[in-house]
Design an enzyme around this catalytic site. Structure first.
Site, PDB file in Angstrom:
ATOM      1  N   ASP A 552     -30.557 -43.073 -14.977  1.00  0.00           N
ATOM      2  CA  ASP A 552     -31.521 -42.081 -15.431  1.00  0.00           C
ATOM      3  C   ASP A 552     -31.016 -41.424 -16.713  1.00  0.00           C
ATOM      4  OD1 ASP A 552     -29.450 -40.712 -14.263  1.00  0.00           O
ATOM      5  OD2 ASP A 552     -30.706 -39.352 -13.091  1.00  0.00           O
ATOM      6  N   LYS A 621     -29.480 -46.334  -6.953  1.00  0.00           N
ATOM      7  CA  LYS A 621     -28.467 -45.288  -6.881  1.00  0.00           C
ATOM      8  C   LYS A 621     -29.165 -43.939  -6.751  1.00  0.00           C
ATOM      9  CE  LYS A 621     -25.811 -43.998 -10.574  1.00  0.00           C
ATOM     10  NZ  LYS A 621     -26.057 -42.539 -10.663  1.00  0.00           N
ATOM     11  N   GLU A 689     -18.220 -38.783 -10.391  1.00  0.00           N
ATOM     12  CA  GLU A 689     -18.352 -38.311 -11.768  1.00  0.00           C
ATOM     13  C   GLU A 689     -17.656 -36.979 -11.946  1.00  0.00           C
ATOM     14  OE1 GLU A 689     -22.245 -38.601 -13.412  1.00  0.00           O
ATOM     15  OE2 GLU A 689     -21.735 -37.455 -15.213  1.00  0.00           O
TER      16      GLU A 689
HETATM   17  N1  LIG Z   1     -24.649 -40.667 -23.126  1.00  0.00           N
HETATM   18  C1  LIG Z   1     -24.444 -40.179 -21.892  1.00  0.00           C
HETATM   19  N2  LIG Z   1     -23.220 -40.223 -21.367  1.00  0.00           N
HETATM   20  C2  LIG Z   1     -22.978 -39.767 -20.123  1.00  0.00           C
HETATM   21  O1  LIG Z   1     -21.827 -39.843 -19.667  1.00  0.00           O
HETATM   22  C3  LIG Z   1     -24.068 -39.247 -19.380  1.00  0.00           C
HETATM   23  C4  LIG Z   1     -25.333 -39.211 -19.971  1.00  0.00           C
HETATM   24  N3  LIG Z   1     -25.487 -39.677 -21.221  1.00  0.00           N
HETATM   25  N4  LIG Z   1     -26.388 -38.699 -19.322  1.00  0.00           N
HETATM   26  C5  LIG Z   1     -26.307 -38.389 -17.920  1.00  0.00           C
HETATM   27  C6  LIG Z   1     -24.974 -37.947 -17.535  1.00  0.00           C
HETATM   28  C7  LIG Z   1     -24.572 -36.576 -17.977  1.00  0.00           C
HETATM   29  N5  LIG Z   1     -23.152 -36.697 -18.001  1.00  0.00           N
HETATM   30  C8  LIG Z   1     -22.277 -35.764 -18.548  1.00  0.00           C
HETATM   31  C9  LIG Z   1     -22.698 -34.932 -19.537  1.00  0.00           C
HETATM   32  C10 LIG Z   1     -21.850 -34.054 -20.153  1.00  0.00           C
HETATM   33  C11 LIG Z   1     -20.548 -33.962 -19.752  1.00  0.00           C
HETATM   34  C12 LIG Z   1     -19.669 -33.006 -20.455  1.00  0.00           C
HETATM   35  O2  LIG Z   1     -20.054 -32.345 -21.358  1.00  0.00           O
HETATM   36  N6  LIG Z   1     -18.435 -32.885 -20.066  1.00  0.00           N
HETATM   37  C13 LIG Z   1     -17.509 -32.049 -20.778  1.00  0.00           C
HETATM   38  C14 LIG Z   1     -17.177 -30.810 -20.007  1.00  0.00           C
HETATM   39  C15 LIG Z   1     -16.341 -31.019 -18.801  1.00  0.00           C
HETATM   40  C16 LIG Z   1     -15.892 -29.739 -18.156  1.00  0.00           C
HETATM   41  O3  LIG Z   1     -16.533 -28.717 -18.272  1.00  0.00           O
HETATM   42  O4  LIG Z   1     -14.843 -29.753 -17.515  1.00  0.00           O
HETATM   43  C17 LIG Z   1     -16.296 -32.891 -21.092  1.00  0.00           C
HETATM   44  O5  LIG Z   1     -15.548 -32.520 -21.989  1.00  0.00           O
HETATM   45  O6  LIG Z   1     -16.119 -33.946 -20.486  1.00  0.00           O
HETATM   46  C18 LIG Z   1     -20.114 -34.792 -18.752  1.00  0.00           C
HETATM   47  C19 LIG Z   1     -20.982 -35.697 -18.132  1.00  0.00           C
HETATM   48  C20 LIG Z   1     -22.756 -38.042 -17.740  1.00  0.00           C
HETATM   49  N7  LIG Z   1     -23.929 -38.761 -18.093  1.00  0.00           N
HETATM   50  C1  LIG Z   2     -23.314 -41.952 -15.739  1.00  0.00           C
HETATM   51  C2  LIG Z   2     -23.900 -42.888 -14.747  1.00  0.00           C
HETATM   52  C3  LIG Z   2     -23.083 -42.972 -13.506  1.00  0.00           C
HETATM   53  C4  LIG Z   2     -25.311 -42.514 -14.427  1.00  0.00           C
HETATM   54  O1  LIG Z   2     -25.635 -42.037 -13.394  1.00  0.00           O
HETATM   55  C5  LIG Z   2     -26.314 -42.731 -15.463  1.00  0.00           C
HETATM   56  O2  LIG Z   2     -26.004 -43.346 -16.483  1.00  0.00           O
HETATM   57  O3  LIG Z   2     -27.438 -42.306 -15.253  1.00  0.00           O
HETATM   58 MG   LIG Z   3     -27.590 -41.245 -13.422  1.00  0.00          MG
END
Ligand SMILES: Nc1nc(=O)c2c([nH]1)NC[C@@H]1CN(c3ccc(C(=O)N[C@@H](CCC(=O)O)C(=O)O)cc3)CN21
Ligand SMILES: CC(C)C(=O)C(=O)O
Ligand SMILES: [Mg+2]
Length: 771
Positions: A552, A621, A689
């Site tokens: 998604d 999923k 995740e």
């Molecule tokens: N391009 C993309 N990559 C992704 O990994 C992803 C998506 N889209 N869309 C759906 C979800 C959203 N996800 C995400 C989105 C943002 C963070 C993020 O900003 N993480 C920061 C903060 C972590 C924290 O607060 O500890 C990081 O630095 O990893 C992580 C997973 C993973 N997924």
């Molecule tokens: C980040 C992966 C696990 C996912 O759920 C997605 O791409 O939507």
């Molecule tokens: Mg997803």
């Protein structure tokens, strides 16, 4: 002691474990998310999100009002939310201040863009300053004005919590399931107690647990973790309680050094000298390719007029980052089998692809005079793929009805005339019509088009045996697992390469759930990637990626939405169909979008059936912990393999309160409980995740099904990344867990720029392009 009442009365939800009691969206409609579900007909009540999209053409999608809707603080937490751009900022100006990221400029690992004049026009936006690949990458759209919020709980202790999961205060984290628990929202209706499996081991010893997916010998409980093929003396004692688990975990850690292959791998990871040597070797090979005179005629045809072998700036930048920038710890951790995955090498192995890349790069070093002319044309376009049109949301209008009522299928033979197409639902077309474009379905005798011929060629030049590290697993369990449909039909796949030598012979015709289980049993790690379209699916499939996820995340990587919550079933199914049609070997999994399964097991079933029928995926999923156990049971009992997903569950970002690591500290126990319950419910794999590495390692030991980590450390059974992150297609701030293995954005920018320049200066089309 956690008895079944833990689940029946949902007490576990109310054990607020350090969660923000007032996460975002207190007034958000919850109809789809937590409605009084199972028995009630499902009636969509749009707008289902706090900010309904404006009517077409009224105002830009990412209007400032959304700040008010979600709050500035939240928005700053969302690295995927396209933000308003400082209009005065020139396109090439890197963000002055950005959230620390290994892909942003400055201190974060990405060198500032070199000055122009090196043959490649400036990129419209550099890493670290743009958002999703979706709408309108503009200058510095993601430069937050403040650092990310602190985590909810302090960094994880060196060991897991010592209390058993039966403790009411620790047996659940209150929201690890789906992020919506323990935050003041009304509880969900009670679930049938007999369906739920308590995660505590004491009960496991009393009752025979379900073992649907438990492989291997031995009467181990379903949450036993004696899965990895380690020498017996190295195994930690079987933890039957969390405290034991913590102990065992510690022991396992201390014995890591005793595993020679593991320690060797890690030495390699941390050996910068070796890495330098490998890189230089790769580069030399790459340069040699540049000089390679033996090019196919068909490729010369596309050769630009002015040959300039200089590699484009984009690549230099990419490689410079790989070499010079201080690489983060996380990058080192996620280093694949080291340089194997590095681009030059892979290009060498994939001869055709390498040449193609070179063509682009040569083209990228083209006319400099016209750069100024085409500059404008290379500016990010305001492409708003987000639909302003009808918003059916993709939900079943009546999930209580039979699937056929909602989306009647006409199982017509392949040769059917397309004249009736318009009158049939999309799903009714199925592969009979689509297969002509699907590489997996094109018989050799039909390979007449340029594209088909290239496909056939690509198939014959499939990845060499050494790349990428292929799980050999499929072999044993498949040996001659010729995936020929007993029913005939498209399984002919006559253009599929013969299973001949090397790893090709080891790969199954089709990866299936049991292959993944075999991987785990053998300790073989594997990679999952997202895919949303035919070509990426084809490429990743041929690269040997055993599982493709139509995530998604298409919301923000295809449609340009700011969160995954926006994408609908109707939007995702066509993408899933493209991937399923293109993937020959990979197991194709589709995410069930937000709102399409939480209401009830029946709703989940109907949505999943749509994905199976209309898209042809092999599994689905869904996100959530124990709250979705009834859905997982319903699906698996219906023959639909389910991949579960816990930790940070993006569909619950508003309840979780942002993009935050889940399962830290006392939340770990609840997360483990979720994992155990989902495995017991029949999930065939589990995505973790943004989970602390040690917790993910513990979960991986505890459950018999493969764990797939994204930001969950190195000890999961598999890894997953969003492909645009992995390949450097999107810009902007990357989550910490991302490693970029290419700079597709730079390559495409160069290609488009050169193309535009040649059109502008008359170099294209040339005589050879003219009929
Ligand atoms: N391009 C993309 N990559 C992704 O990994 C992803 C998506 N889209 N869309 C759906 C979800 C959203 N996800 C995400 C989105 C943002 C963070 C993020 O900003 N993480 C920061 C903060 C972590 C924290 O607060 O500890 C990081 O630095 O990893 C992580 C997973 C993973 N997924
Ligand atoms: C980040 C992966 C696990 C996912 O759920 C997605 O791409 O939507
Ligand atoms: Mg997803």
């Amino acid at each position: 002691m956690a008895d079944s009442s833990d689940y029946e009365d949902d007490n576990w939800r109310d054990r607020g474990l350090g969660l923000d009691p007032s996460p975002s969206l207190p007034n958000a409609p919850r109809t789809y998310e937590r409605g009084p579900v199972p028995q009630q007909p499902y009636v969509p009540k749009p707008p289902f999100l706090p900010s309904a999209p404006p009517p077409p053409g009224q105002q830009p999608y990412y209007e400032p009002q959304r700040d008010e809707q979600y709050g500035r603080e939240h928005q700053e937490q969302n690295p995927f939310r396209p933000q308003q751009q400082p209009p005065a900022t020139p396109p090439t100006t890197p963000p002055a201040q950005g959230r620390p990221s290994s892909f942003g400029p400055g201190s974060n690992g990405v060198p500032a863009r070199p000055p122009a004049g090196n043959g490649t026009p400036p990129r419209p936006s550099s890493n670290g300053n743009a958002g999703w690949s979706g709408p309108a990458p503009q200058p510095n759209p993601f430069a937050p004005s403040s650092p990310p919020p602190p985590p909810l709980s302090p960094p994880p202790p060196p060991s897991l919590p010592s209390s058993p999961p039966s403790s009411p205060s620790q047996s659940s984290n209150g929201h690890s399931s789906n992020g919506v628990i323990g935050n003041g929202l009304p509880p969900q209706p009670p679930r049938p107690p007999q369906r739920l499996q308590p995660p505590d081991a004491s009960r496991a010893q009393q009752e025979e647990p379900r073992r649907r997916y438990e492989p291997g010998p031995g009467p181990e409980p379903v949450w036993g973790h004696e899965r990895r093929p380690e020498p017996p003396q190295q195994r930690p004692p079987e933890p039957s309680r969390l405290s034991d688990a913590a102990q065992a975990y510690g022991a396992g850690r201390s014995q890591e050094g005793a595993r020679p292959d593991e320690s060797r791998r890690r030495e390699q990871r941390y050996d910068p000298q070796q890495e330098d040597a490998r890189r230089r070797e790769s580069e030399q090979r790459y340069e040699a390719q540049q000089e390679d005179p033996a090019r196919r005629e068909g490729e010369r045809r596309y050769e630009p007029q002015q040959e300039d072998a200089r590699r484009p700036e984009s690549e230099q930048r990419y490689e410079a980052r790989q070499e010079d920038a201080p690489r983060r710890e996380s990058e080192r951790r996620y280093e694949p089998q080291q340089e194997d995955a590095r681009r030059p090498e892979s290009e060498q192995r994939y001869g055709a692809q390498a040449d193609e890349a070179r063509r682009y790069e040569v083209a990228a070093a083209q006319p400099r005079e016209s750069e100024r002319v085409v500059e404008q044309s290379t500016q990010p376009q305001e492409i708003r793929l987000r639909g302003d049109g009808p918003r059916e949301n993709g939900y079943l209008t009546d999930p209580s009805a039979e699937y056929e009522v909602n989306a009647p299928m006409t199982e017509e033979p392949p040769g059917e005339s397309p004249a009736t197409e318009g009158s049939r639902p999309i799903g009714a077309r199925r592969r009979a019509d689509v297969q002509q474009d699907a590489p997996s379905q094109v018989p050799a005798e039909q390979v007449t088009s340029h594209r088909a011929a290239r496909r056939a060629f690509a198939n014959h030049t499939e990845p060499a045996p050494t790349s990428p590290p292929q799980p050999a697993a499929a072999t044993n369990s498949t040996g001659g697992d010729a995936e020929v449909s007993p029913y005939g039909g498209p399984a002919a796949k006559s253009n599929q390469p013969a299973e001949t030598t090397g790893d090709q012979a080891k790969r199954p015709r089709r990866y299936r759930v049991h292959h993944l289980r075999d991987f785990k049993n053998r300790g073989e790690k594997w990679a999952m990637l997202t895919a949303y379209d035919q070509y990426t699916a084809e490429i990743f499939d041929q690269a040997g990626i055993p599982v493709l996820l139509v995530g998604d995340s298409a919301a923000n990587n295809v449609y340009g939405y700011d969160t995954t919550l926006r994408v609908t079933v109707d939007e995702l199914i066509p993408l899933a169909r493209a991937v399923a049609n293109a993937a020959q070997r990979a197991l194709v999994v589709a995410d069930l979008p937000f709102g399409s399964y939480q209401a009830s097991p029946e709703q989940a079933f109907h949505t999943a059936v749509r994905f199976m029928k209309e898209a042809g995926v092999q599994a689905v999923k869904l996100e959530g912990g124990r709250t979705v156990v009834p859905m997982v049971e319903k699906l698996t009992q219906s023959g639909i393999p389910v991949m579960a997903h816990i930790g940070f569950t993006p569909q619950s970002e508003h309840s979780i309160g942002g993009y935050r690591v889940q399962g830290r500290g006392e939340q770990a126990a609840g997360l483990i409980d979720d994992a155990v319950a989902l495995a017991a419910a029949g999930a065939f794999s589990l995505v973790l995740e943004m989970v602390p590495g040690d917790v993910a390692a513990e979960i991986t030991k505890r459950i018999p099904i493969p764990t797939i980590g994204i930001g969950a450390g190195r000890d999961t059974d598999a890894q997953v990344l969003v492909w645009q992150d992995m390949a450097g297609l999107r810009s902007g701030t990357m989550p910490r867990f991302v490693k970029q293995y290419a700079d597709l954005r730079g390559i495409l920018t160069s290609a488009a720029t050169s193309y535009a320049a040649e059109v502008a200066n008359g170099a294209f089309p040339a005589d050879e392009h003219t009929f």
